[in-house]
Design a protein around this motif. Structure first.
Motif, PDB file in Angstrom:
ATOM      1  N   VAL A  44      56.871  58.601  41.487  1.00 29.11           N
ATOM      2  CA  VAL A  44      58.546  58.868  41.248  1.00 29.11           C
ATOM      3  C   VAL A  44      58.440  60.308  40.852  1.00 29.11           C
ATOM      4  O   VAL A  44      59.338  60.993  41.422  1.00 29.11           O
ATOM      5  CB  VAL A  44      58.895  57.944  40.486  1.00 29.11           C
ATOM      6  N   ALA A  45      57.619  60.628  39.846  1.00 31.92           N
ATOM      7  CA  ALA A  45      57.735  61.992  39.269  1.00 31.92           C
ATOM      8  C   ALA A  45      57.480  63.221  40.382  1.00 31.92           C
ATOM      9  O   ALA A  45      58.131  64.050  40.476  1.00 31.92           O
ATOM     10  CB  ALA A  45      56.797  61.979  38.048  1.00 31.92           C
ATOM     11  N   THR A  46      56.311  62.976  41.260  1.00 35.94           N
ATOM     12  CA  THR A  46      56.240  63.914  42.132  1.00 35.94           C
ATOM     13  C   THR A  46      57.293  63.964  43.331  1.00 35.94           C
ATOM     14  O   THR A  46      57.327  65.066  43.733  1.00 35.94           O
ATOM     15  CB  THR A  46      54.618  63.543  42.806  1.00 35.94           C
ATOM     16  N   ALA A  47      57.600  62.710  43.591  1.00 35.28           N
ATOM     17  CA  ALA A  47      58.643  62.841  44.712  1.00 35.28           C
ATOM     18  C   ALA A  47      60.004  63.423  44.275  1.00 35.28           C
ATOM     19  O   ALA A  47      60.827  63.920  45.029  1.00 35.28           O
ATOM     20  CB  ALA A  47      59.044  61.254  45.190  1.00 35.28           C
ATOM     21  N   SER A  97      55.862  65.000  50.050  1.00 38.30           N
ATOM     22  CA  SER A  97      57.240  65.544  49.638  1.00 38.30           C
ATOM     23  C   SER A  97      57.467  67.166  50.165  1.00 38.30           C
ATOM     24  O   SER A  97      58.440  67.484  50.525  1.00 38.30           O
ATOM     25  CB  SER A  97      57.242  65.724  48.290  1.00 38.30           C
ATOM     26  N   THR A  98      56.249  67.590  50.777  1.00 39.00           N
ATOM     27  CA  THR A  98      56.238  69.202  51.275  1.00 39.00           C
ATOM     28  C   THR A  98      57.052  68.961  52.639  1.00 39.00           C
ATOM     29  O   THR A  98      57.642  70.178  53.198  1.00 39.00           O
ATOM     30  CB  THR A  98      54.986  69.788  51.426  1.00 39.00           C
ATOM     31  N   PHE A  99      56.868  67.921  53.507  1.00 41.47           N
ATOM     32  CA  PHE A  99      57.536  67.756  54.684  1.00 41.47           C
ATOM     33  C   PHE A  99      58.707  66.781  54.677  1.00 41.47           C
ATOM     34  O   PHE A  99      59.290  66.485  55.698  1.00 41.47           O
ATOM     35  CB  PHE A  99      56.452  67.456  55.912  1.00 41.47           C
ATOM     36  N   SER A 100      59.053  66.115  53.735  1.00 43.48           N
ATOM     37  CA  SER A 100      60.135  65.151  53.515  1.00 43.48           C
ATOM     38  C   SER A 100      61.044  65.695  52.753  1.00 43.48           C
ATOM     39  O   SER A 100      60.987  66.363  51.828  1.00 43.48           O
ATOM     40  CB  SER A 100      59.664  63.890  52.866  1.00 43.48           C
ATOM     41  N   ILE A 159      46.252  69.074  48.019  1.00 46.82           N
ATOM     42  CA  ILE A 159      46.940  70.207  47.462  1.00 46.82           C
ATOM     43  C   ILE A 159      46.955  71.304  48.547  1.00 46.82           C
ATOM     44  O   ILE A 159      47.832  72.163  48.874  1.00 46.82           O
ATOM     45  CB  ILE A 159      46.280  70.547  46.434  1.00 46.82           C
ATOM     46  N   ILE A 160      45.536  71.398  49.344  1.00 47.26           N
ATOM     47  CA  ILE A 160      45.364  72.352  50.262  1.00 47.26           C
ATOM     48  C   ILE A 160      46.275  72.096  51.433  1.00 47.26           C
ATOM     49  O   ILE A 160      46.817  73.058  51.964  1.00 47.26           O
ATOM     50  CB  ILE A 160      43.987  72.760  50.603  1.00 47.26           C
ATOM     51  N   ALA A 161      46.233  71.040  51.896  1.00 47.14           N
ATOM     52  CA  ALA A 161      46.959  70.558  52.908  1.00 47.14           C
ATOM     53  C   ALA A 161      48.492  70.656  52.635  1.00 47.14           C
ATOM     54  O   ALA A 161      49.227  71.178  53.604  1.00 47.14           O
ATOM     55  CB  ALA A 161      46.757  69.128  53.197  1.00 47.14           C
ATOM     56  N   ILE A 205      51.374  73.317  54.619  1.00 44.09           N
ATOM     57  CA  ILE A 205      52.882  72.887  55.149  1.00 44.09           C
ATOM     58  C   ILE A 205      53.926  73.631  54.471  1.00 44.09           C
ATOM     59  O   ILE A 205      54.731  74.061  55.210  1.00 44.09           O
ATOM     60  CB  ILE A 205      52.988  71.254  54.892  1.00 44.09           C
ATOM     61  N   PHE A 206      53.730  73.826  53.335  1.00 50.56           N
ATOM     62  CA  PHE A 206      54.877  74.335  52.313  1.00 50.56           C
ATOM     63  C   PHE A 206      55.028  75.811  52.734  1.00 50.56           C
ATOM     64  O   PHE A 206      56.071  76.451  52.454  1.00 50.56           O
ATOM     65  CB  PHE A 206      54.429  74.330  50.894  1.00 50.56           C
ATOM     66  N   ALA A 207      53.839  76.562  53.124  1.00 54.03           N
ATOM     67  CA  ALA A 207      53.728  78.029  53.308  1.00 54.03           C
ATOM     68  C   ALA A 207      54.785  78.191  54.648  1.00 54.03           C
ATOM     69  O   ALA A 207      55.144  79.601  54.652  1.00 54.03           O
ATOM     70  CB  ALA A 207      52.375  78.617  53.566  1.00 54.03           C
TER      71      ALA A 207
END
Length: 300
Positions: free
Chosen positions: A78-81, A196-199, A288-290, A294-296
């Motif tokens: 929940v916190a990360t989302a 969360s990086t692609f959602s 975290i690398i994946a 995506i986030f970049a």
């Protein structure tokens, strides 16, 4: 390198203080404390009086570790989302990325903030559990030894009784079990960060994270059954390669189920704890690398 670390620590501190203010954190903390405090109540026992004390201590460890597991899993997901969507909503993300802050540092700082909150929470719960176990162990040890002496037990049996009771108390293996709970939470938090990086939906991230978490508990059984079914076929090596690839991406959470053996009073070997630590670090770094890749590519 020092500048990268300092930026990560600043972002982690901000994420930590941001999460502490979340009402869901206090609700889960109260829920976990209630579960641990409920161990003061003795449940009816069907075994003999010499087994009652051991069962009480096992019950304390079972409820406490179960509460820690539930708390850490829910809080990590929940916190990360909530972190990335909240930063976008508050426009904090735009302010941070407008500065010379690498996106990898931003993600690492956010994840570190979540893990710091989970670690502090588990540490406080561990202190409470250890304190309860210490008090109850001394009370039970005194009562059980007195009972054995009244019944005229031999000295060897009394020493064995003491050893069995102390094995159910606060031991190094119990602390290792708590650490394994934290390692599992670290994997879950880093996995939720990747989602969360692609959602763009917090609800989607939460649901998918919980789904992957439950799938991870059945991965080993499904993999073993699949290998047994495909054994002897000509294309079995392709299936095995794909299955191993899936198992590499999706963690096997059954590996972290060392709690049951610790509750029974068994010793947790150091090499098992070291193995779990390496697995936890691997998946945290991998996710975290994946997430960074995506986030970049995202535009803000």
């Amino acid at each position: 390198m020092p500048s990268h670390i300092s930026r990560i620590l600043v972002i982690a501190h901000h994420a930590f203080t941001q999460l502490v203010r979340m009402k869901v954190f206090y609700f889960l903390a109260v829920f976990a404390v209630i579960l641990i405090a409920s161990n003061f109540f003795n449940l009816p026992q069907h075994e003999g009086p010499e087994s009652t004390g051991v069962n009480i201590l096992r019950s304390i460890k079972s409820w406490s570790l179960g509460a820690m597991t539930l708390f850490s899993v829910v809080l990590s997901i929940v916190a990360t989302a909530l972190l990335l969507p909240k930063d976008v909503e508050d426009r904090t993300l735009y302010t941070i990325l407008a500065k010379p802050v690498p996106r990898l540092d931003y993600l690492a700082g956010k994840l570190l903030g979540v893990l710091l909150l989970v670690f502090v929470s588990l540490a406080l719960m561990d202190v409470l559990m250890t304190g309860i176990l210490h008090l109850r162990t001394n009370m039970i040890l005194e009562a059980q030894v007195a009972m054995a002496e009244r019944r005229g037990w031999p000295a060897e049996d009394v020493l064995l009784l003491k050893k069995d009771i102390l094995a159910q108390g606060a031991t190094f293996s119990l602390q290792g079990a708590v650490f394994s709970v934290f390692l599992r939470a670290s994997i879950i938090a880093s996995m939720s960060l990747l989602i969360s990086t692609f959602s763009s939906s917090t609800l989607f991230t939460t649901i998918i994270s919980f789904l992957i978490y439950f799938i991870g508990h059945f991965q080993a059984d499904a993999r073993a059954a699949y290998f047994a079914q495909e054994a002897g076929t000509s294309d079995s090596w392709i299936a095995k390669a794909l299955t191993l690839l899936v198992s590499l991406v999706l963690p096997d959470f059954q590996l972290f189920n060392v709690i049951d053996s610790v509750i029974e009073g068994q010793v947790l070997p150091l090499f098992i704890l070291g193995k779990l630590t390496m697995i936890g670090v691997f998946y945290a770094v991998f996710y975290i690398i994946a997430s960074w890749f995506i986030f970049a590519e995202k535009e803000f």
